[in-house]
Scaffold this active site. Sequence first.
Site, PDB file in Angstrom:
ATOM      1  N   GLN A 547      16.248  -8.753 -12.048  1.00 12.85           N
ATOM      2  CA  GLN A 547      17.675  -8.780 -12.373  1.00 12.85           C
ATOM      3  C   GLN A 547      18.057  -9.885 -13.358  1.00 12.85           C
ATOM      4  OE1 GLN A 547      20.893  -9.198  -9.186  1.00 12.85           O
ATOM      5  NE2 GLN A 547      20.825  -7.017  -9.639  1.00 12.85           N
ATOM      6  N   ILE A 552      12.428 -14.484 -12.169  1.00 16.76           N
ATOM      7  CA  ILE A 552      11.090 -13.935 -12.418  1.00 16.76           C
ATOM      8  C   ILE A 552      10.015 -14.804 -11.774  1.00 16.76           C
ATOM      9  CG2 ILE A 552      10.485 -15.087 -14.608  1.00 16.76           C
ATOM     10  CD1 ILE A 552       9.635 -12.228 -15.562  1.00 16.76           C
ATOM     11  N   PHE A 553      10.364 -16.062 -11.491  1.00 14.85           N
ATOM     12  CA  PHE A 553       9.339 -16.933 -10.899  1.00 14.85           C
ATOM     13  C   PHE A 553       8.858 -16.416  -9.549  1.00 14.85           C
ATOM     14  CE2 PHE A 553      11.173 -19.836 -14.045  1.00 14.85           C
ATOM     15  CZ  PHE A 553       9.992 -20.158 -14.704  1.00 14.85           C
ATOM     16  N   HIS A 592      21.495 -18.522 -13.908  1.00 16.94           N
ATOM     17  CA  HIS A 592      21.897 -17.366 -14.711  1.00 16.94           C
ATOM     18  C   HIS A 592      21.919 -17.693 -16.187  1.00 16.94           C
ATOM     19  CE1 HIS A 592      23.377 -16.435 -10.675  1.00 16.94           C
ATOM     20  NE2 HIS A 592      23.155 -15.179 -11.011  1.00 16.94           N
TER      21      HIS A 592
END
Length: 803
Positions: A547, A552-553, A592
């Site tokens: 998302q 992504i980590f 974000h």
Amino acid sequence: MDISPKTSNDISFDDFKTQILTDYKIAVLSRTCSLMGRKEVLTGKAKFGIFGDGKELPQLAMARSFKNGDFRSGYYRDQTFMMALGLLTPKDLFHALYATTDIEKEPMSAGRQMGGHYVTYSLNEDGSWKDLTKQKNSSADISCTAGQMPRLLGLAQASKMYRNLKNIDASKFSNQGDEVAWGTIGNASTSEGMFLETINAAGVLQVPMVISIWDDDYGISVPAEYHATKEDISEMLSGFKRTEEKAGFEMLKVKGWDYTALMHAYENASDIAREEHVPVIIHVTELTQPQGHSSSGSHERYKSQERLNWEKENDCNKRFREWILETGITTEEELGALEKDILKQVRKAKKEAWAEYLTTHQPHKKKLVTLLDNAASKSANKNFITKIKNDLIATDEPLKKDLAIGARKALRYLIGEDFQEKNDLLKWTSEFLAETQPKYSADLYNEGPNRATNISEVKPTYGESPEMVDGRLILRDNFEKLFENNPNALVFGEDTGAIGDVNQGLEGLQEKFGKLRIADTGIRETTIIGQGTGMALRGLRPIAEIQYLDYIFYALATLTDDVACLRYRTFGKQKAPLIVRTRGHRLEGIWHSGSPMASLIHSLRGMYILSPRNMTQAAGFYNTLMKSDEPALIIESLNGYRLKERKPENLGEFCTPIGVVETVKKGSDITLVSYGSTLRIVEQAAKELKQVGIDAEVIDAQTLLPFDIRHDTVKSVQKTNRLLVIDEDVPGGCSAYILNEIVENQKGYMYLDSTPQTLSAQAHRPAYGSDGDYFSKPNAEDIFEKVYAMIHESDPENYPKLR
Ligand SMILES: Cc1ncc(C[n+]2csc(CCOP(=O)(O)OP(=O)(O)O)c2C)c(N)n1
Ligand SMILES: [Mg+2]
């Protein structure tokens, strides 16, 4: 619904006997290899060994239920399973121990992986798919405990897709979705989040997966009490068990030395998963480690005498043998003869493998000795070179590196000398290195015609007065075409389905293409990537959505350990053309608006990393990747979805080239390189600089991995003689990587009149709000002042100090 295990096995006594003796042979063959393999490590012929001893019996049962088209996603203990299917010979096993770099001899990875890491070939020599429904398949193992689990989910989900999707080309991948994905995992590794996340997702998705837990009570030296709540994985997982009312897992528990119980459990599991698409867990208990965990260390250090005695008594091979004799299937003499014969077989395989391993080096050694001798005879440093030669002669079993070291050191003694014998040695050294290096370095990316960087650019075309629309609509309408044109393509992620992603780049597409192809998932980044990996391994074209880039980590381990190195670790024998879609760069707050590009470009070599500046470029990247067969990560610009862009006419067709930079503004005074959201700010700053007479050339890197394969940036630097790389990663992050590419690899240093520089974000995570963005990331004023200062340095008269 009857969910009790099957208990009958309708075969004749003769067939039963044959089956049992075949299985016993494999059990003994595998065990003998384990025992002899460990000795090869202890005598120094191999560096490390991890074997399948103590886990033989359940793997024989699993092999008997494993059918063509099925996939395994397992770990280093599955030696017996691979042998039972004829996918691993004793000679293969020894070649893997020695790290033979010939793929014909060491078929699992040509020496790249430790032994115990298994693979089957999914690709033909030309890179096209084999018919996976006609063979038994194993996805390529990795060493990370539980790392095999996320991909297992996708391998199983592929069957569900093939069973339920219409108009899909399944010919090489599936027969009505009848294939089972078989996972294996050690008891201790079930503590990993990846395991638990996979279990939950499989229970939700209801996919045909059978997970075997090989429970030997230990994880290296650590006993069960540290691993599982209540010290019992079955009990710990009992909430996942299906009931008459609610879907879940079929759960079976069986003792690892009990041959008949194992056979029944596996047959039963196979039927349930295959026919009903219900996931199954088989908890195989009372297994042992006869030689301890691996070749590094002995289990006597950490197991009590009582436990060691118990393991001896309950060794699955021993109990299998006792059972065979008890049931009168055969005699002690027959078993003894069989065991002796197998010992001979394994000894022979080991000897042959070692001889073959050595023969790959010996001719090179012979040749090099001659060349050194010849060069020494002419050299003023004769004695030194002769010593190198003699040392080489004395090394009975030289490695390739011994040859390289000898030759390269000898060349140092020949500096300044000039004769044919030296040239011969030079030539040999270069050729030897050129031939040897690819054995260790080839196949990181596709080296065939489908390589993503080979896909030609197709420019977007526009009508006379193109409509200006929000960027997300270009993405959405392009995705619509992409899914129409590629029936094997699908997309899934958090909020991806019903609402068409959080920025509505997929708005309305679920209604058109259905809930399977445009799908919502739970919040579980690792297994989203796992779904994509597994499905890509089985011929589908998944787009897995993370998302926000900052999340992504959670999935980075799977991306780096599994996806990015798949082609490399299989020597090009498997591929997973997974597209990871995400959105990032500057927006609001710490989670974000991150742009951790250096973390990604350094951990995901083997993937492409694309950072388009707008949605048209992004859409073009998706189209390009669909034509290729390599994995990639695309980062859409979070703050670009509502910006207006011209709507192209050829949606679904235009292709943004990979590895190619784009000059978005011509200029003569300085080259500014950037990408993603920051590029827009660089363009703004360039306009403002123009007003004070500084004419900057602005280049959009677009593709970070690989960066500028045509070396266009250096051509700009040749003209401007100044270089500034701007991004919103940390100092020394991706901007330093790009600088290195231009200055060192493209030899930009030759054309520079001033120090090449970088301008990045602050080292901390970006603070919230518009001011947070301004003071955390490079802004137009920062860029203006930095460029101005570089110009001022060389021309202070025309550009007096600003501040
Ligand atoms: C992520 C990760 N952490 C640690 C290790 C080191 N390691 C290798 S095997 C192992 C124990 C695994 O035990 P278990 O899952 O019970 O499998 P077994 O070897 O007993 O069959 C550990 C800690 C690893 N390979 N990967
Ligand atoms: Mg264990």
